[in-house]
Design an enzyme around this catalytic site. Structure first.
Site, mmCIF file in Angstrom:
data_model
loop_
_atom_site.group_PDB
_atom_site.id
_atom_site.type_symbol
_atom_site.label_atom_id
_atom_site.label_comp_id
_atom_site.label_asym_id
_atom_site.label_seq_id
_atom_site.Cartn_x
_atom_site.Cartn_y
_atom_site.Cartn_z
ATOM 1 N N SER A 139 16.826 -5.004 -11.461
ATOM 2 C CA SER A 139 15.528 -4.510 -11.000
ATOM 3 C C SER A 139 14.691 -4.155 -12.210
ATOM 4 C CB SER A 139 15.721 -3.257 -10.128
ATOM 5 O OG SER A 139 14.494 -2.599 -9.888
ATOM 6 N N TYR A 152 19.708 4.690 -7.889
ATOM 7 C CA TYR A 152 19.340 3.276 -7.840
ATOM 8 C C TYR A 152 18.999 2.771 -9.238
ATOM 9 C CZ TYR A 152 16.943 -1.037 -6.531
ATOM 10 O OH TYR A 152 16.570 -2.353 -6.432
#
Length: 254
Positions: A139, A152
């Site tokens: 990401s 995350y």
């Protein structure tokens, strides 16, 4: 990675980026197997998209991964691409453990242990193929932190370094390791994300990703233009400004 002629398994692809990518890769002349936990959703996908294969898999469960791997390899012995797509994202408050510990453990299990276990289940088979690829999914938040999702961010940073490390180890094999680095995309990863006008439209993201895979068959990282702001803050020397822009000037997000 060639853009067509592959047999591709994408666990965690019953919605969002995973499903959209599966459909686009199928349209490009690949055999695609979609993996997910919900049998009824897999049946719906198979009915709505003829030619897409499905297999039930829970990437948080080692036994489920082993069973799915056995089924996939039995049905598709020419499998040569694994995409470790499954992931979760939770908003957390790290001031008190009650508000983050459970979600942090779930995030690490799904986002870090899941890909590790998937690679373990397929890596020997992939090494026996003349041309194989493992696509990991990190990401933009692996490189610039979003204040409200610490676990995350950390899990995706771990996937980035895992990708770098495994690529070095498998350099003496036929297996390439390619890291896909999405920006914020309009999916259901977080509540309200599908309607977030600041996020990249899903169809635009997948179109750009597949175009990059086709144009850059030897790429180590697949980066759409919109993720480069986050990816290269440190290299450009404007990391602090990138963090501030992503999170707002106020450190408490107000």
């Amino acid at each position: 990675m060639n853009i067509s002629g592959n047999t591709i398994f994408i666990p965690g692809s019953t919605s969002g980026i995973g499903l959209a990518l599966a459909l686009e890769l199928r349209a490009r002349g690949n055999t695609v197997i979609v993996g997910g936990r919900r049998a009824e959703l897999l049946e719906q996908i198979a009915a709505e998209h003829p030619g897409i294969h499905t297999v039930r898999i829970d990437t948080t469960d080692t036994a489920s991964i082993a069973s799915a791997a056995k089924q996939v390899l039995a049905d598709h012995p020419d499998l040569n691409v694994l995409v470790t797509m499954a992931g979760v994202m939770h908003v957390e408050d790290w001031h008190t453990p009650a508000s983050f510990l459970a979600t942090a453990e779930t995030t690490v299990t799904t986002n870090v242990l899941g890909p590790i276990r998937l690679i373990a289940a397929f890596v020997e088979h992939l090494q026996a193929r003349p041309d194989a690829t493992i696509i990991t999914v990190s990401s933009g938040l692996a490189f610039t932190p979003l204040r409200m999702t610490p676990s995350y961010n950390a899990s995706k940073a771990a996937i980035h370094m895992l990708s770098e490390s495994v690529r070095l180890q498998l350099a003496d094999t036929s297996v390439r390791v390619v890291e896909l680095e999405p920006p914020s995309v309009r999916t259901a990863l977080l509540p309200g994300q599908e309607d977030n006008e600041l996020a990249m439209p899903l169809d635009e993201f997948v179109t750009e990703v597949v175009g990059l895979l086709e144009a850059q068959p030897d790429a180590k990282e697949i980066q759409v233009e919109r993720v480069k702001f986050l990816r290269y803050g440190e290299a450009r020397g404007d990391y602090d400004q990138v963090v501030e822009t992503l999170n707002g000037a106020d450190p408490h997000g107000k």
